[in-house]
Design an enzyme around this catalytic site. Structure first.
Site, PDB file in Angstrom:
ATOM      1  N   PHE A  11     -10.352  -9.666  -0.433  1.00  0.00           N
ATOM      2  CA  PHE A  11     -10.976 -10.080  -1.664  1.00  0.00           C
ATOM      3  C   PHE A  11     -11.164  -8.993  -2.746  1.00  0.00           C
ATOM      4  O   PHE A  11     -12.039  -8.436  -3.046  1.00  0.00           O
ATOM      5  CB  PHE A  11     -12.530 -10.366  -1.386  1.00  0.00           C
ATOM      6  N   GLY A  12      -9.993  -7.971  -2.621  1.00  0.00           N
ATOM      7  CA  GLY A  12      -9.728  -6.821  -3.561  1.00  0.00           C
ATOM      8  C   GLY A  12      -8.959  -7.437  -4.813  1.00  0.00           C
ATOM      9  O   GLY A  12      -9.093  -8.644  -5.074  1.00  0.00           O
ATOM     10  N   THR A  13      -8.129  -6.654  -5.400  1.00  0.00           N
ATOM     11  CA  THR A  13      -7.581  -7.152  -6.697  1.00  0.00           C
ATOM     12  C   THR A  13      -6.893  -8.284  -6.370  1.00  0.00           C
ATOM     13  O   THR A  13      -6.785  -9.405  -7.311  1.00  0.00           O
ATOM     14  CB  THR A  13      -6.606  -5.917  -7.067  1.00  0.00           C
ATOM     15  N   GLY A  15      -6.948 -10.630  -3.838  1.00  0.00           N
ATOM     16  CA  GLY A  15      -7.733 -11.710  -3.343  1.00  0.00           C
ATOM     17  C   GLY A  15      -8.408 -12.326  -4.525  1.00  0.00           C
ATOM     18  O   GLY A  15      -8.623 -13.709  -4.611  1.00  0.00           O
ATOM     19  N   LYS A  45     -13.602  -6.696   4.999  1.00  0.00           N
ATOM     20  CA  LYS A  45     -13.972  -5.719   5.821  1.00  0.00           C
ATOM     21  C   LYS A  45     -15.131  -5.055   5.679  1.00  0.00           C
ATOM     22  O   LYS A  45     -15.953  -5.038   6.798  1.00  0.00           O
ATOM     23  CB  LYS A  45     -12.944  -4.519   5.655  1.00  0.00           C
ATOM     24  N   GLY A 133       5.833  -8.306  -7.723  1.00  0.00           N
ATOM     25  CA  GLY A 133       4.560  -8.756  -8.262  1.00  0.00           C
ATOM     26  C   GLY A 133       4.863 -10.216  -8.853  1.00  0.00           C
ATOM     27  O   GLY A 133       5.141 -11.238  -7.922  1.00  0.00           O
ATOM     28  N   ILE A 135       7.178 -11.672 -10.642  1.00  0.00           N
ATOM     29  CA  ILE A 135       8.720 -11.942 -10.942  1.00  0.00           C
ATOM     30  C   ILE A 135       9.138 -13.018 -10.016  1.00  0.00           C
ATOM     31  O   ILE A 135       8.925 -12.532  -8.593  1.00  0.00           O
ATOM     32  CB  ILE A 135       9.559 -10.812 -10.961  1.00  0.00           C
ATOM     33  N   LYS A 204       9.623  -3.215   0.143  1.00  0.00           N
ATOM     34  CA  LYS A 204      10.147  -4.389  -0.690  1.00  0.00           C
ATOM     35  C   LYS A 204      11.495  -4.521  -0.764  1.00  0.00           C
ATOM     36  O   LYS A 204      12.171  -5.765  -0.680  1.00  0.00           O
ATOM     37  CB  LYS A 204       9.644  -4.157  -2.537  1.00  0.00           C
TER      38      LYS A 204
HETATM   39  N1  LIG Z   1      -2.632  -4.607  -6.282  1.00  0.00           N
HETATM   40  C1  LIG Z   1      -1.506  -5.386  -6.404  1.00  0.00           C
HETATM   41  O1  LIG Z   1      -0.846  -5.273  -7.680  1.00  0.00           O
HETATM   42  C2  LIG Z   1      -0.494  -5.721  -5.383  1.00  0.00           C
HETATM   43  C3  LIG Z   1      -0.920  -5.855  -4.154  1.00  0.00           C
HETATM   44  N2  LIG Z   1      -0.044  -6.328  -3.146  1.00  0.00           N
HETATM   45  C4  LIG Z   1      -0.501  -6.232  -1.841  1.00  0.00           C
HETATM   46  O2  LIG Z   1      -1.705  -7.162  -1.620  1.00  0.00           O
HETATM   47  C5  LIG Z   1      -2.506  -6.628  -0.445  1.00  0.00           C
HETATM   48  C6  LIG Z   1      -4.067  -6.409  -1.254  1.00  0.00           C
HETATM   49  O3  LIG Z   1      -3.784  -5.458  -2.308  1.00  0.00           O
HETATM   50  P1  LIG Z   1      -5.020  -5.447  -3.128  1.00  0.00           P
HETATM   51  O4  LIG Z   1      -5.849  -6.393  -3.433  1.00  0.00           O
HETATM   52  O5  LIG Z   1      -4.335  -4.475  -4.468  1.00  0.00           O
HETATM   53  O6  LIG Z   1      -5.969  -4.473  -2.192  1.00  0.00           O
HETATM   54  P2  LIG Z   1      -7.446  -3.775  -2.161  1.00  0.00           P
HETATM   55  O7  LIG Z   1      -7.567  -2.528  -1.838  1.00  0.00           O
HETATM   56  O8  LIG Z   1      -7.946  -4.184  -3.780  1.00  0.00           O
HETATM   57  O9  LIG Z   1      -8.118  -5.077  -1.451  1.00  0.00           O
HETATM   58  C7  LIG Z   1      -7.882  -5.108  -0.222  1.00  0.00           C
HETATM   59  C8  LIG Z   1      -8.729  -6.277   0.484  1.00  0.00           C
HETATM   60  O10 LIG Z   1      -8.504  -6.392   1.723  1.00  0.00           O
HETATM   61  C9  LIG Z   1      -9.868  -6.546   2.620  1.00  0.00           C
HETATM   62  N3  LIG Z   1      -9.301  -5.784   3.836  1.00  0.00           N
HETATM   63  C10 LIG Z   1      -8.630  -4.581   4.292  1.00  0.00           C
HETATM   64  N4  LIG Z   1      -8.519  -4.605   5.607  1.00  0.00           N
HETATM   65  C11 LIG Z   1      -9.218  -5.513   6.074  1.00  0.00           C
HETATM   66  C12 LIG Z   1      -9.212  -5.843   7.448  1.00  0.00           C
HETATM   67  N5  LIG Z   1      -8.860  -5.217   8.324  1.00  0.00           N
HETATM   68  N6  LIG Z   1      -9.996  -7.153   7.693  1.00  0.00           N
HETATM   69  C13 LIG Z   1     -10.507  -7.778   6.451  1.00  0.00           C
HETATM   70  N7  LIG Z   1     -10.196  -7.473   5.414  1.00  0.00           N
HETATM   71  C14 LIG Z   1      -9.753  -6.302   4.770  1.00  0.00           C
HETATM   72  C15 LIG Z   1     -10.502  -5.289   1.607  1.00  0.00           C
HETATM   73  O11 LIG Z   1     -12.053  -5.570   2.165  1.00  0.00           O
HETATM   74  P3  LIG Z   1     -13.204  -4.803   1.412  1.00  0.00           P
HETATM   75  O12 LIG Z   1     -13.519  -5.579   0.355  1.00  0.00           O
HETATM   76  O13 LIG Z   1     -14.531  -5.348   2.531  1.00  0.00           O
HETATM   77  O14 LIG Z   1     -13.025  -3.528   1.353  1.00  0.00           O
HETATM   78  C16 LIG Z   1     -10.307  -5.781   0.466  1.00  0.00           C
HETATM   79  O15 LIG Z   1     -11.006  -6.994   0.118  1.00  0.00           O
HETATM   80  C17 LIG Z   1      -1.889  -5.309  -0.231  1.00  0.00           C
HETATM   81  O16 LIG Z   1      -1.237  -5.545   1.135  1.00  0.00           O
HETATM   82  C18 LIG Z   1      -0.800  -4.903  -1.193  1.00  0.00           C
HETATM   83  O17 LIG Z   1       0.080  -4.042  -0.662  1.00  0.00           O
HETATM   84  C19 LIG Z   1       0.892  -6.930  -3.531  1.00  0.00           C
HETATM   85  C20 LIG Z   1       1.422  -7.395  -4.834  1.00  0.00           C
HETATM   86  C21 LIG Z   1       0.589  -6.560  -5.665  1.00  0.00           C
HETATM   87  N1  LIG Z   2       1.084  -0.890  -5.611  1.00  0.00           N
HETATM   88  C1  LIG Z   2       2.226  -1.722  -5.884  1.00  0.00           C
HETATM   89  C2  LIG Z   2       1.397  -3.309  -6.083  1.00  0.00           C
HETATM   90  C3  LIG Z   2       2.581  -4.275  -6.098  1.00  0.00           C
HETATM   91  O1  LIG Z   2       2.999  -4.608  -5.245  1.00  0.00           O
HETATM   92  C4  LIG Z   2       2.948  -1.546  -7.164  1.00  0.00           C
HETATM   93  O2  LIG Z   2       2.315  -0.660  -8.141  1.00  0.00           O
HETATM   94  O3  LIG Z   2       4.217  -2.052  -7.253  1.00  0.00           O
END
Ligand SMILES: NC(=O)C1=CN([C@@H]2O[C@H](COP(=O)(O)OP(=O)(O)OC[C@H]3O[C@@H](n4cnc5c(N)ncnc54)[C@H](OP(=O)(O)O)[C@@H]3O)[C@@H](O)[C@H]2O)C=CC1
Ligand SMILES: N[C@@H](CC=O)C(=O)O
Length: 327
Positions: A11-13, A15, A45, A133, A135, A204
């Site tokens: 549930f980061g960016t 999620g 986490k 992303g 695309i 990628k």
């Molecule tokens: N940001 C982007 O633009 C893009 C990201 N991605 C990919 O998407 C994925 C998520 O990225 P992003 O949302 O930016 O990352 P964030 O760091 O914003 O969020 C990561 C989330 O994953 C949770 N998490 C991490 N490890 C665990 C675990 N072991 N068990 C359960 N939950 C876990 C974290 O929990 P908690 O909140 O409790 O810390 C958090 O909610 C990554 O693999 C990234 O490479 C792909 C395309 C674009």
């Molecule tokens: N950190 C990555 C996120 C998307 O995959 C990027 O900057 O391209």
């Protein structure tokens, strides 16, 4: 109306983007899928973080509780790194759930295993969000370039690096300041070192390699260099000469082997990737029939990435539309 139960891992960016997109696009999803989508659980986490999640949703740190949800059909995976992402996706597939992932680090290494297992279990795996992303490059290659013999792919695959290079050139910002802005926008990885050292673009490129060439080059033999070695002075000097540094991932067949590299390249204005700026990514594909095409769009960020995941979800549930279908 039928309800499709889904779980969100992370549930980061990304999620949060998927969670919000399911809400804001509820009507569109209903119309296309003839079903309601319910996010039944969110795996995180850190249980102490404050989150804006409806009280009806199970929020847990225990993946077994997620898998135990009766009637769970889909798992959206947006956590960090190879593990536990791979194990969670594999278990979800084994249980008969569809999986949609954004986790390119995990998918570059284990994509094949997951796709094979999904075939065996009769479920789908969506991985559009792993690469470039928002695309639709995975779908373009797998559905619109099935017959073309693709000879080469040259691409900007890291939004953070491209954003930093643009900010340094256009606004004369120092590297660290530009990177901090990319981080604040949610473009950068949890460890931004993966972006600026080239590892993210490498993963990628390996995902594209499997899709385009059916295999990957020896990872050890791929030249991987990030943008960290470029100074503001280098970038400004290039600009004065009418050139730009772009972080380019390149792969092509050379006889029987695949040659790949990920590194900064100085490009002239006539290069297809010269004008790609900010968080945008672009992928130039050279096909035997189509010639050269370049897809461009947002390569990172909350909603572009959520868009890729939601479109994977909808595509997985909808029958393939006929050529003349209008809805
Ligand atoms: N940001 C982007 O633009 C893009 C990201 N991605 C990919 O998407 C994925 C998520 O990225 P992003 O949302 O930016 O990352 P964030 O760091 O914003 O969020 C990561 C989330 O994953 C949770 N998490 C991490 N490890 C665990 C675990 N072991 N068990 C359960 N939950 C876990 C974290 O929990 P908690 O909140 O409790 O810390 C958090 O909610 C990554 O693999 C990234 O490479 C792909 C395309 C674009
Ligand atoms: N950190 C990555 C996120 C998307 O995959 C990027 O900057 O391209």
């Amino acid at each position: 109306m039928r309800v499709i139960k889904a779980a969100l891992l992370g549930f980061g960016t990304v999620g949060q983007g998927v969670y919000e997109a399911v809400r804001t696009h509820r009507e569109q999803l209903k119309e296309k899928l003839h079903a309601e989508v319910e996010i039944a659980a969110v795996l995180i986490k850190n249980p102490r973080k404050k989150r804006n999640i409806d009280s009806s949703v199970l929020v847990t740190t225990d993946f077994r509780e997620v898998l135990a949800i009766p009637g769970l059909e889909v798992v959206f995976e947006a956590i960090i790194g190879e593990e536990p992402g791979f194990s969670y996706c594999l278990q979800a597939i084994e249980k008969g759930c569809h999986v949609i992932t954004a986790n390119k680090v995990m998918f570059a290494r284990y994509g094949n295993v997951l796709l094979e297992k999904a075939k065996e279990k009769g479920v789908f795996v969506g991985y559009e969000a792993t690469t470039a992303g928002g695309i639709p490059v995975i779908r373009t290659i797998s559905q619109q370039l099935q017959v073309n013999d693709i000879q080469r792919v040259q691409a900007i695959l890291n939004g953070t690096s491209n954003f930093v290079l643009s900010a340094m050139r256009e606004k004369h910002l120092p590297f660290e300041e530009a990177l901090e802005i990319a981080r604040q926008h949610g473009y950068a990885e949890a460890d931004p070192g993966n972006d600026v050292k080239g590892q993210d673009a490498f993963c990628k490129l390996m995902i594209l390699s499997r899709l385009v060439f059916g295999t990957q080059p020896d990872w050890e033999k791929v030249e991987v260099e990030g943008i960290g070695g470029l100074s503001l002075a280098d970038i400004e000097r290039a600009d004065r000469q009418g050139l730009r540094y772009k972080h380019i991932a390149d792969i092509y067949r050379d006889g029987g082997t695949l040659k790949a590299s990920v590194k900064p390249v100085l490009v002239p204005p006539e290069h297809a990737l010269y004008a790609v700026e900010g968080v945008n990514n672009a992928i130039t594909i050279y096909g035997s029939l189509i010639g050269k095409i370049t897809l461009t769009g947002p390569g990172a960020g909350k909603f572009p990435t959520a868009s890729a995941m939601i479109e994977d979800f909808a595509a997985g549930y909808r029958p393939v539309p006929q050529l003349d279908a209008v809805s």
